[in-house]
Design a protein around this motif. Structure first.
Motif, short mmCIF file in Angstrom:
data_model
loop_
_atom_site.label_atom_id
_atom_site.label_comp_id
_atom_site.label_asym_id
_atom_site.label_seq_id
_atom_site.Cartn_x
_atom_site.Cartn_y
_atom_site.Cartn_z
N VAL A 1 0.80 -1.16 -0.01
CA VAL A 1 -0.22 0.00 0.08
C VAL A 1 0.85 1.23 0.12
CG1 VAL A 1 -1.66 1.30 1.35
CG2 VAL A 1 -2.04 -1.37 0.95
N ASP A 2 0.56 2.22 -0.85
CA ASP A 2 1.30 3.53 -0.72
C ASP A 2 0.58 4.45 0.34
OD1 ASP A 2 3.01 3.24 -3.18
OD2 ASP A 2 1.41 3.39 -4.26
N GLY A 3 1.31 4.55 1.30
CA GLY A 3 0.97 5.14 2.52
C GLY A 3 1.77 6.32 2.97
N HIS A 4 1.92 6.59 4.27
CA HIS A 4 2.96 7.67 4.67
C HIS A 4 3.29 7.22 5.96
CE1 HIS A 4 -0.07 10.07 2.24
NE2 HIS A 4 1.00 10.66 2.03
N LEU A 5 4.49 7.89 6.31
CA LEU A 5 5.32 7.94 7.62
C LEU A 5 5.12 9.06 8.39
CD1 LEU A 5 6.94 5.37 8.92
CD2 LEU A 5 9.06 6.27 7.99
N TRP A 6 4.51 9.12 9.57
CA TRP A 6 4.59 10.41 10.03
C TRP A 6 5.51 10.50 11.05
CZ3 TRP A 6 0.31 8.02 8.28
CH2 TRP A 6 -0.62 8.68 7.38
N HIS A 7 6.29 11.45 11.40
CA HIS A 7 7.46 11.46 12.45
C HIS A 7 6.65 12.53 13.32
CE1 HIS A 7 10.83 9.69 10.21
NE2 HIS A 7 9.99 9.96 9.33
N PHE A 8 6.96 12.18 14.74
CA PHE A 8 6.46 13.01 15.70
C PHE A 8 7.35 13.16 16.97
CE2 PHE A 8 2.14 10.60 14.53
CZ PHE A 8 1.98 11.85 13.81
N ARG A 9 7.34 14.48 17.74
CA ARG A 9 8.17 14.39 18.57
C ARG A 9 7.49 14.20 20.09
NH1 ARG A 9 8.78 19.79 16.39
NH2 ARG A 9 10.90 20.01 15.29
N ALA B 1 8.54 7.32 14.56
CA ALA B 1 7.86 7.46 13.08
C ALA B 1 6.77 6.59 13.30
CB ALA B 1 8.67 7.21 12.13
N THR B 2 5.63 6.56 12.56
CA THR B 2 4.61 5.66 12.56
C THR B 2 3.80 5.74 11.17
OG1 THR B 2 2.56 4.60 13.79
CG2 THR B 2 2.83 6.97 13.66
N THR B 3 3.31 4.60 10.78
CA THR B 3 2.29 4.60 9.53
C THR B 3 1.09 4.44 10.07
OG1 THR B 3 2.11 1.96 9.79
CG2 THR B 3 3.95 3.14 8.26
N ARG B 4 0.59 4.39 11.54
CA ARG B 4 -0.56 4.31 12.14
C ARG B 4 -0.58 5.40 13.00
NH1 ARG B 4 -1.92 -1.07 14.28
NH2 ARG B 4 -4.01 -0.57 13.91
N PRO B 5 -0.89 6.58 13.02
CA PRO B 5 -0.83 7.58 13.98
C PRO B 5 -2.15 7.59 15.02
CG PRO B 5 -0.37 8.67 11.99
CD PRO B 5 -0.76 7.43 11.75
N TYR C 1 5.40 6.71 2.03
CA TYR C 1 5.87 5.25 2.33
C TYR C 1 5.08 4.08 1.85
CZ TYR C 1 8.07 1.87 5.79
OH TYR C 1 8.80 1.08 6.33
N ARG C 2 5.77 3.49 0.80
CA ARG C 2 5.03 2.08 0.50
C ARG C 2 5.45 0.96 1.58
NH1 ARG C 2 2.40 0.67 -3.95
NH2 ARG C 2 2.49 -1.53 -4.56
N HIS C 3 4.57 0.35 1.80
CA HIS C 3 4.71 -0.66 2.94
C HIS C 3 3.56 -1.80 3.00
CE1 HIS C 3 1.64 0.94 5.97
NE2 HIS C 3 1.56 1.70 5.20
N SER C 4 3.75 -2.81 3.37
CA SER C 4 2.98 -4.11 3.34
C SER C 4 1.83 -3.77 4.65
CB SER C 4 3.43 -5.37 3.75
OG SER C 4 4.51 -5.59 2.53
#
Length: 585
Positions: A192-200, A218-222, A340-343
């Motif tokens: 799946v073409d998704g995103h990687l969100w980086h948080f503090r 970093a996470t794909t599932r905020p 971010y492309r991931h499974s």
């Protein structure tokens, strides 16, 4: 004499003659070396396609040849109840009528399911007969018939008595669409073409000695960060050695969570800091167990955020994802967003992303069962079973290695109801995670067991039982198929004595994990033998887009269309000649 050959009329006439004469109905007492095949039971989810025709042509070629060699041949037919698939079909029908299964009630819903089975199963039997399959229709079986059901109950009880079936809370694959747990094997990984969100995540006690005031994760599932209970780093990572044991303040929630050191974390990946959500990720669950972290569930079984999600409660999980990201940006905690492309794991039946959720379910300890199968493969006199082509043996062995416990309960109505009764009189008349239970072969046995434990003394109330509403994973009953169809658990059954173990299993490579290994594990546990001597693995029949033909995908071709035009023999010959080969599609 007709001028042209009429395959349809001729084949139907001969099929009727064979069945009327009992040509395919063997006597277990008759002479001749026994040879047996129990066919892979088609699911009663509609009608057969060319993949089934291919499998039946291969099996029929084998059994007809063995009959010509003078062997006492049994080729036993049957169908599978296919819990999730059939219930999904029925619920779609009800939805079109603007009704739900709860509007009907369990009994009326099951009546509808049996009516569907009669229609679909009748279609399938008609197709198999038209294919010229030399099956013993007098021994036809169904995974929910009385004999198979008795075998399922006996198997469950024996495994429970041996301590190999248990009930416990564990992280399972939950399908919000079907409202049920699904096994690892019912999960399909999709890119799946998704995103990687980086948080503090800020340090709770202010800046460290080197001036750092936060850690970046970093996470794909905020949406799951609301359930975070730690941030993990690798114990050998010098960047964070002085921070292990300190706490961070979880943004949006305000909860203080520890920084823990765990070998699972790859120091080289990303920032080397991993958010830990034990209630919503299997790797995080393992980290949580090692560090005694609390488990906070923030997603409900319907895929919405629950009360623990605070202001995000009630949102769909994907709506909550965007809402959490927006809130983190407002808080100044969003660092960056990357493509971010991931499974992503999808439910094979529900066709939606599965949600790892904590749930109380029934499990089989798979390792002791798999160990028997690995021992059979290492047999000095030859591997049992023998795979043809041999390369598929490695696939089978790999699956039996490092195997996880098997979640066998499903939150469905159609299927084998779990033979366990909850003593609801101990918990105010309701089933809870702490309600005691007894496992038994029927309700009277369950009552006797329950009264022995919970009647009289401090239990100053009548014992009241309620059977577990869940059903067993379809593959539990399918795993018993080679011997339950021959009369097990009656060890003296004539068919079981004569034709078990069976001679060969003919099947596609796609269900080595689902079915072949389930059968060998169950057979090893209950019969002490592998259920077949040989496993012939064939390829799949695919459509013009190279997709596997399947009833659920709706891309199958009804073999009767070709039979009407060319005849069954022509179709069978074409399939065997053109498609048969060393496990190739």
């Amino acid at each position: 004499m007709p001028k042209t050959y009429d395959p349809v009329g001729t084949e139907a006439r001969w099929q009727q003659a064979w069945e009327s004469s009992g040509a395919f109905h063997p006597d277990p007492a008759a002479p001749g070396e026994p040879f047996s095949v129990v066919i892979p039971p088609p699911n009663v989810t509609g009608s057969l396609h060319m993949g089934h025709a291919f499998n039946s042509a291969l099996i029929d070629t084998i059994v007809r040849f063995q009959r010509l060699r003078g062997k006492n041949v049994l080729c036993l037919p049957g169908t599978d109840h296919a819990s999730i698939a059939v219930q999904t079909i029925l619920e779609k029908q009800l939805k079109a009528e603007d009704r739900r299964k709860e509007d009907l009630g369990r009994e009326a819903f099951l009546e509808r399911a049996w009516a569907w089975k009669a229609e679909s199963g009748g279609t399938i039997v008609g197709q198999l007969r038209r294919l010229g399959y030399s099956l013993d229709w007098q021994r036809e079986r169904f995974t929910l018939d009385a004999g198979c059901s008795a075998a399922v109950i006996e198997a469950f009880n024996r495994l429970h008595e041996q301590g190999l079936i248990y009930r416990g809370e564990y992280l399972v694959n939950w399908c919000p669409a079907s409202g049920s747990a699904v096994s690892d094997l019912e999960v399909e990984m999709k890119e799946v073409d998704g995103h990687l969100w980086h948080f503090r995540y800020p340090l709770s006690d202010g800046p460290a000695a080197d001036g750092r005031s936060y850690l970046e994760v970093a996470t794909t599932r905020p949406e799951t960060l609301l359930g975070d209970t730690a941030v993990a780093v690798n114990p050998s990572d010098p960047r964070y050695a002085d921070l292990v044991g300190q706490t961070l303040t979880l943004p949006l929630v305000g909860r203080q969570i520890p920084i823990v050191a765990d070998e699972h974390v790859e120091a080289e990946f990303g920032t080397g800091c991993v958010k830990v959500t034990p209630a919503h990720d299997p790797n995080d669950f393992a980290i949580g167990q090692r560090h005694q972290l609390p488990l906070i569930t923030v997603i409900a079984k319907d895929g919405t955020m629950n009360a623990a999600a605070g202001r995000f409660a009630g949102l769909d999980r994907f709506e909550a994802r965007q809402a959490v990201v927006a809130a983190m940006e407002v808080e100044g905690c969003l660092v960056k967003v990357e493509p971010y492309r991931h499974s992503v794991p999808f439910s094979d039946r529900g066709k939606v992303p599965v949600e790892p959720l904590l749930s109380t379910q029934w499990f089989v300890q798979a390792e002791p069962l798999a160990a028997r199968c690995r021992e059979a493969l290492a047999n000095p006199s030859g591997a049992e079973p023998r795979f043809v082509p041999e390369r598929w043996q490695k696939v089978y062995r790999d699956w039996l290695t490092d195997i996880r416990d098997w979640c066998i309960s499903r939150q469905l109505w159609w299927g084998h109801r779990i033979p366990a009764w909850f003593v609801v009189s101990e918990t105010g008349g309701a089933i809870t995670d702490s309600t005691p239970y007894v496992v038994a072969r029927d309700e009277s046995e369950a009552m006797a067991k329950a009264e022995a434990q919970f009647a009289g003394g401090v239990h100053a109330h009548p014992v009241v039982l309620e059977q577990d509403p869940d059903v067993l994973d379809t593959w539990f009953s399918s795993g018993l198929w080679p011997f339950s169809t021959l009369g097990w658990p009656d060890a003296q059954a004539a068919d079981l004595q004569r034709w078990y173990p069976t001679s060969v299993l003919v099947t596609g490579f796609d269900i080595i994990f689902f079915w072949v290994a389930r059968m060998t594990m169950m057979a090893g546990a209950f019969t002490g033998q592998m259920p077949f001597r040989d496993v012939y693995i064939h390829g799949l029949v695919r459509d013009e887009q190279n997709r596997k033909m399947s009833k659920s995908a709706g891309n199958g071709i009804d073999p009767l269309l070709l039979i009407e035009r060319y005849g069954a023999d022509a179709l069978r010959f074409a399939l065997v000649r053109e498609v048969a080969g060393a496990g190739q599609d």
